[in-house]
Design an enzyme around this catalytic site. Sequence first.
Site, PDB file in Angstrom:
ATOM      1  N   ARG A   1      23.432 -29.228  41.930  1.00 11.55           N
ATOM      2  CA  ARG A   1      23.303 -27.998  41.839  1.00 11.55           C
ATOM      3  C   ARG A   1      24.198 -27.121  42.693  1.00 11.55           C
ATOM      4  O   ARG A   1      24.576 -26.356  42.277  1.00 11.55           O
ATOM      5  CB  ARG A   1      21.627 -27.599  42.164  1.00 11.55           C
ATOM      6  CG  ARG A   1      20.938 -28.278  41.204  1.00 11.55           C
ATOM      7  CD  ARG A   1      19.437 -27.727  41.476  1.00 11.55           C
ATOM      8  NE  ARG A   1      19.110 -28.332  43.051  1.00 11.55           N
ATOM      9  CZ  ARG A   1      18.229 -27.876  43.789  1.00 11.55           C
ATOM     10  NH1 ARG A   1      17.410 -27.006  43.357  1.00 11.55           N
ATOM     11  NH2 ARG A   1      17.854 -28.511  44.744  1.00 11.55           N
TER      12      ARG A   1
ATOM     13  N   ASN B   1      16.815 -27.983  38.840  1.00 15.26           N
ATOM     14  CA  ASN B   1      16.206 -29.547  38.572  1.00 15.26           C
ATOM     15  C   ASN B   1      15.305 -29.386  37.741  1.00 15.26           C
ATOM     16  O   ASN B   1      14.545 -28.393  37.920  1.00 15.26           O
ATOM     17  CB  ASN B   1      16.013 -30.159  40.018  1.00 15.26           C
ATOM     18  CG  ASN B   1      17.183 -30.694  40.807  1.00 15.26           C
ATOM     19  OD1 ASN B   1      18.394 -30.989  40.158  1.00 15.26           O
ATOM     20  ND2 ASN B   1      16.870 -30.627  41.924  1.00 15.26           N
TER      21      ASN B   1
END
Length: 116
Positions: free
Chosen positions: A45, A63
Amino acid sequence: MARRSRNRGEAERGRFLNRGKHKPTLLKERWRFLVEGKVQGVGFRQGCCRRAMDLGLSGWVRNLPDGRVEVQAEGTPMALSDLRLWCERGPTDAQVSLVRPSQMPITGADWFEIRN
């Protein structure tokens, strides 16, 4: 019957032709990428957010509970293509097995963020 002059004044001519006053707008698209593989717990990320901001994209990354990462990004087709290529590799410790792209309607967002 009076005839119109063929030579119009500058003010009237400018009413019909707007040369150089408007910039062409860049074509924008929004894409969603579902990234599968070992992509959680490896800095995916953070790396994706950094790359998207470098490319001038807006959107977000998060996520998913099933172990995948979801990315939604908006910008020029070239920048989105570059982000997809980055997602296919990911950061050093990631092992990407598949990236599933799908096109979405644009939202007009102007920042990129990491979502929980």
